[in-house]
Enzyme design. Structure first.
Site, PDB file in Angstrom:
ATOM      1  N   CYS A   2       0.868  -1.175   0.000  1.00 31.23           N
ATOM      2  CA  CYS A   2       0.000   0.000   0.000  1.00 31.23           C
ATOM      3  C   CYS A   2       0.908   1.230   0.000  1.00 31.23           C
ATOM      4  O   CYS A   2       1.936   1.266   0.666  1.00 31.23           O
ATOM      5  CB  CYS A   2      -0.931   0.110   1.187  1.00 31.23           C
ATOM      6  N   ARG A  28       3.736  -0.199  -4.928  1.00 31.03           N
ATOM      7  CA  ARG A  28       3.452  -0.676  -3.570  1.00 31.03           C
ATOM      8  C   ARG A  28       2.093  -1.378  -3.478  1.00 31.03           C
ATOM      9  O   ARG A  28       1.778  -2.001  -2.462  1.00 31.03           O
ATOM     10  CB  ARG A  28       3.486   0.486  -2.584  1.00 31.03           C
ATOM     11  N   TRP A  73      -2.912  -2.507  -1.720  1.00 33.84           N
ATOM     12  CA  TRP A  73      -2.632  -3.930  -1.900  1.00 33.84           C
ATOM     13  C   TRP A  73      -3.470  -4.617  -0.835  1.00 33.84           C
ATOM     14  O   TRP A  73      -3.186  -4.509   0.359  1.00 33.84           O
ATOM     15  CB  TRP A  73      -1.146  -4.206  -1.697  1.00 33.84           C
ATOM     16  N   ASN A  99      -1.509   2.274   5.848  1.00 36.24           N
ATOM     17  CA  ASN A  99      -0.690   1.206   5.293  1.00 36.24           C
ATOM     18  C   ASN A  99      -0.287   0.306   6.445  1.00 36.24           C
ATOM     19  O   ASN A  99       0.268   0.797   7.430  1.00 36.24           O
ATOM     20  CB  ASN A  99       0.548   1.811   4.610  1.00 36.24           C
ATOM     21  N   GLY A 100      -0.585  -0.979   6.350  1.00 41.20           N
ATOM     22  CA  GLY A 100      -0.237  -1.897   7.434  1.00 41.20           C
ATOM     23  C   GLY A 100      -1.453  -2.710   7.836  1.00 41.20           C
ATOM     24  O   GLY A 100      -2.415  -2.815   7.073  1.00 41.20           O
ATOM     25  N   GLU A 469      16.152 -18.448  -8.551  1.00 42.69           N
ATOM     26  CA  GLU A 469      15.797 -17.054  -8.859  1.00 42.69           C
ATOM     27  C   GLU A 469      15.139 -16.968 -10.244  1.00 42.69           C
ATOM     28  O   GLU A 469      14.188 -16.213 -10.444  1.00 42.69           O
ATOM     29  CB  GLU A 469      17.060 -16.171  -8.785  1.00 42.69           C
ATOM     30  N   LYS A 473      11.558 -15.240 -11.220  1.00 42.42           N
ATOM     31  CA  LYS A 473      11.360 -14.199 -12.250  1.00 42.42           C
ATOM     32  C   LYS A 473      10.302 -14.632 -13.254  1.00 42.42           C
ATOM     33  O   LYS A 473       9.409 -13.861 -13.587  1.00 42.42           O
ATOM     34  CB  LYS A 473      12.669 -13.898 -13.007  1.00 42.42           C
ATOM     35  N   GLU A 476       6.668 -14.842 -11.567  1.00 48.82           N
ATOM     36  CA  GLU A 476       5.988 -13.634 -11.081  1.00 48.82           C
ATOM     37  C   GLU A 476       5.553 -12.702 -12.199  1.00 48.82           C
ATOM     38  O   GLU A 476       4.556 -11.999 -12.035  1.00 48.82           O
ATOM     39  CB  GLU A 476       6.834 -12.883 -10.041  1.00 48.82           C
ATOM     40  N   HIS A 492      16.473 -37.574  -8.398  1.00 50.18           N
ATOM     41  CA  HIS A 492      15.900 -38.013  -7.117  1.00 50.18           C
ATOM     42  C   HIS A 492      14.413 -37.684  -7.035  1.00 50.18           C
ATOM     43  O   HIS A 492      13.837 -37.723  -5.964  1.00 50.18           O
ATOM     44  CB  HIS A 492      16.670 -37.370  -5.960  1.00 50.18           C
ATOM     45  N   LYS A 586       5.641  -4.250  -4.397  1.00 50.58           N
ATOM     46  CA  LYS A 586       7.095  -4.167  -4.368  1.00 50.58           C
ATOM     47  C   LYS A 586       7.678  -4.367  -2.976  1.00 50.58           C
ATOM     48  O   LYS A 586       8.676  -5.049  -2.813  1.00 50.58           O
ATOM     49  CB  LYS A 586       7.506  -2.791  -4.923  1.00 50.58           C
TER      50      LYS A 586
HETATM   51  C1  F6R Z   1      11.025 -10.790  -6.646  1.00 53.57           C
HETATM   52  C2  F6R Z   1      11.171  -9.795  -5.597  1.00 53.57           C
HETATM   53  C3  F6R Z   1      10.924 -10.208  -4.189  1.00 53.57           C
HETATM   54  C4  F6R Z   1      11.839  -9.426  -3.229  1.00 53.57           C
HETATM   55  C5  F6R Z   1      11.446  -9.727  -1.780  1.00 53.57           C
HETATM   56  C6  F6R Z   1      12.356  -9.019  -0.801  1.00 53.57           C
HETATM   57  O1  F6R Z   1      11.397 -10.267  -7.878  1.00 53.57           O
HETATM   58  O2  F6R Z   1      11.446  -8.652  -5.855  1.00 53.57           O
HETATM   59  O3  F6R Z   1      11.073 -11.577  -4.014  1.00 53.57           O
HETATM   60  O4  F6R Z   1      13.159  -9.767  -3.476  1.00 53.57           O
HETATM   61  O5  F6R Z   1      10.128  -9.333  -1.547  1.00 53.57           O
HETATM   62  O6  F6R Z   1      12.284  -7.639  -0.948  1.00 53.57           O
HETATM   63  P1  F6R Z   1      13.407  -6.686  -0.392  1.00 53.57           P
HETATM   64  O7  F6R Z   1      14.655  -6.962  -1.140  1.00 53.57           O
HETATM   65  O8  F6R Z   1      12.884  -5.304  -0.622  1.00 53.57           O
HETATM   66  O9  F6R Z   1      13.565  -7.018   1.069  1.00 53.57           O
END
Ligand code: F6R
Length: 591
Positions: A2, A28, A73, A99-100, A469, A473, A476, A492, A586
């Site tokens: 948010c 956000r 969000w 927010n929260g 990773e 990517k 998501e 396995h 984010k």
């Molecule tokens: C995926 C992504 C998330 C962040 C995770 C941690 O692309 O961006 O998995 O890496 O939410 O966020 P930070 O780095 O801000 O603590």
């Protein structure tokens, strides 16, 4: 998660200003939006589902010098206009964005219903203006009523509130970030993140947890939320530029941020040698070092486990921040906890940091967002200097984090200079690699595999965390089911998933494990997989080959770049917005 943004000051287009600023916080949360403008004719509230980016800011240009806005969000209550913020009390005199999460909202709601309050939404937030209203029965001072109300709330919150009869904007912070922007010309801005007001001012003041701020646009007062004691604040000038936070010539932030990595890696490496050596010594001398992060940052930590093992012959422990709670049993005052976070606000990472501090252990934070809570509260800090990362999918922050961690591993082996040289060469090679022909090649591969339901990625050594990773990517942004595995683990169990034509990507380098991962690739190819190699050397095991330069110990950094480009094109070709994937935000400030 948010985004909240409020303004009070000399300008008479506060509504337009907060809508425009909020568009810069859309990363956000983008389920719904809402704005409240305090005008001479009363409060005007507009809210709806959908993205704030689609809202015309000019619709809010009418005379008003105090406004608050929210991009949501959803946590409590579905994505509906009624659940969107702002929320008010029954007569609309008290207006709030939040927010929260107010964890005890059900209990408070019951008490309020018993007193005759009625509610229009399913949110936890809606109780806030009602609790403030109750407090106004004992004080006519709005700020005091907000302060008293906050003593009733449990959980994490950043709140902006105003009352229809006063010209002040009140903000409180407990757990969710809030930053004040100060402009001598315009007045005061209060937002959950700096990009909201960056085009108006670069001078900021940070609210800490348990603090409140009250401003009428001419002056500002920071106080302790409980005691009311004044908390003087320094004005800090931020270094990020407006241009860095904009898309520029690119269709999406994700692509812009992928392309920036040649520079952002170089900036991450450009650290003070002495500081890196001090950190390397701290790791060498600690009685147990823990690397902790979430999601992509956690994968950077996992890669670092290999960096420290191979380059520095030193063992470190790696944990996902959400799991760190259990590790407090092992923490001692002599332990070192390294928290890695792009935003510096992730709730699970903050919790891990607080657990470590409570045990007397020292905390080193490797962060991107200067002035974030983690950056301000850690014992030692190292900024990766990637610049603002706006796409939800983390790209340049990941490679910045890995670059810094690899450099520290080199410093532990007394080879800091070699580490820096390798990383700067890697950055230059990435620059050459990301040419239009190369990008087109990956785009055509995305075209070929975009209709598949499953994609698997394998790697070994530091390419194993990069396989994990890669899966994040691809999942998501494209919503294709993707999974990463350690190459050796396939037989396995997971090899049962391979069907005729399943795209399987191998991440490889030129190192001691290359033969092993090629053998794993041959194993899946013989089960019908469409094999794609991302590697410095071609091999007959690969049906498709994406060449990457040989980057030695920095191969993990190199290999993830084509995956980022591939994920981007998979999203675009499947009609998704890679900057705003569904269900995500984010900065994950809730647990
Ligand atoms: C995926 C992504 C998330 C962040 C995770 C941690 O692309 O961006 O998995 O890496 O939410 O966020 P930070 O780095 O801000 O603590």
């Amino acid at each position: 998660m948010c985004g909240i943004f409020g303004y009070v000051g000399k300008r008479s287009d506060a509504g337009k200003l907060v809508v425009e600023g909020l568009k810069n916080l859309e990363y956000r949360g983008y389920d719904s939006w809402g704005v409240a403008c305090k005008t001479t004719k009363g409060t005007i509230i507009k809210k709806d589902t959908g993205k704030i980016s689609a809202v015309n800011a000019d619709d809010f240009a009418h005379g008003c010098s105090l406004a608050i806005a929210h991009t949501r969000w959803a946590t409590h209550g579905g994505v509906t206009a009624a659940n969107s913020h702002p929320h008010t009390n029954a007569d609309g005199s008290i207006v709030v964005v939040h927010n929260g999460i107010i964890e005890n909202y059900q209990e408070l709601r019951k008490e309020l219903v018993a007193k005759g309050h009625t509610f229009l939404s399913e949110t936890d937030t809606e109780i806030i203006p009602h609790v403030i209203e109750e407090e106004m029965k004992t004080t006519s001072d709005f700020a005091s009523a907000v302060r008293n109300a906050c003593t009733k709330f449990e959980g994490r919150y950043g709140i902006l509130a105003f009352h229809k009869t006063s010209d002040i904007l009140v903000a409180t912070r407990t757990g969710s970030p809030l930053i004040v922007g100060v402009s001598k010309e315009d007045g005061y801005f209060i937002a959950s993140d700096i990009p909201a007001f960056m085009e108006h001012t670069k001078v900021v003041q940070y609210l800490d947890d348990g603090e409140m701020v009250v401003t009428d646009g001419k002056s500002i007062l920071f106080t302790d939320l409980i005691t009311g004691e004044e908390k003087p604040k320094r004005e800090i000038e931020i270094t990020w530029s407006v241009e860095q936070a904009q898309k520029g010539e690119y269709a999406h932030f994700m692509l812009k941020e992928i392309m920036e990595q040649k520079d952002s890696i170089a900036r991450a490496v450009n650290q003070d040698d002495e500081q890196i050596r001090v950190i390397a010594d701290a790791i060498a001398n600690a009685s147990g070092t823990f690397l902790v992060g979430c999601g992509t940052a956690h994968k950077a930590c996992m890669a670092a486990e290999y960096f420290f093992s191979v380059v520095a012959e030193h063992h470190v422990n790696v944990t996902s921040a959400g799991e760190f709670k259990v590790h407090h049993h092992f923490l001692k005052p002599e332990s070192l906890v390294i928290v890695v976070s792009q935003s510096g606000e992730t709730a699970d990472v903050l919790e891990a940091m607080n657990i470590a501090k409570a045990k007397g252990s020292k905390v080193l934070a490797i962060v991107n967002s200067e002035g974030s809570t983690i950056h301000r509260e850690a014992d030692y800090t190292l900024l990766i200097n990637a610049g603002p990362e706006r796409a939800v999918a983390s790209t340049k922050a990941l490679t910045g984090q890995m670059a810094v961690l690899l450099m520290i591993a080199y410093a532990m082996n007394d080879k800091l200079h070699d580490g820096k040289t390798l990383l700067l060469e890697t950055a230059a090679q990435i620059n050459d690699m990301l040419n239009p022909r190369y990008v087109n090649h990956i785009e055509s591969l995305a075209d070929k595999i975009q209709t598949h339901e499953n994609i698997y990625i394998i790697g070994k050594s530091w390419n194993f965390p990069m396989a994990l990773e890669s899966a994040i990517k691809i999942q998501e942004v494209s919503y294709i089911h993707a999974e990463g595995f350690a190459g050796g683990e396939l037989k396995h169990g997971p090899i049962a998933l391979i069907e005729e034509g399943t795209p399987c990507i191998t991440l490889a380098g030129n190192d001691e494990v290359t033969q092993d991962i090629i053998s794993n690739t041959i194993e899946i190819k013989s089960r019908g997989a469409m094999t794609i190699g991302i590697a410095p050397e071609n091999n007959e095991a690969y049906e498709e080959w994406i060449k990457v330069p040989d980057a030695g110990a920095a191969q993990a950094i190199m290999n993830i770049i084509p995956i980022q480009v591939l994920s981007y094109f998979l999203a675009v070709k499947r009609g998704m917005d890679p900057d705003m994937p569904r269900n995500l935000a984010k900065s994950v400030t809730v647990k």
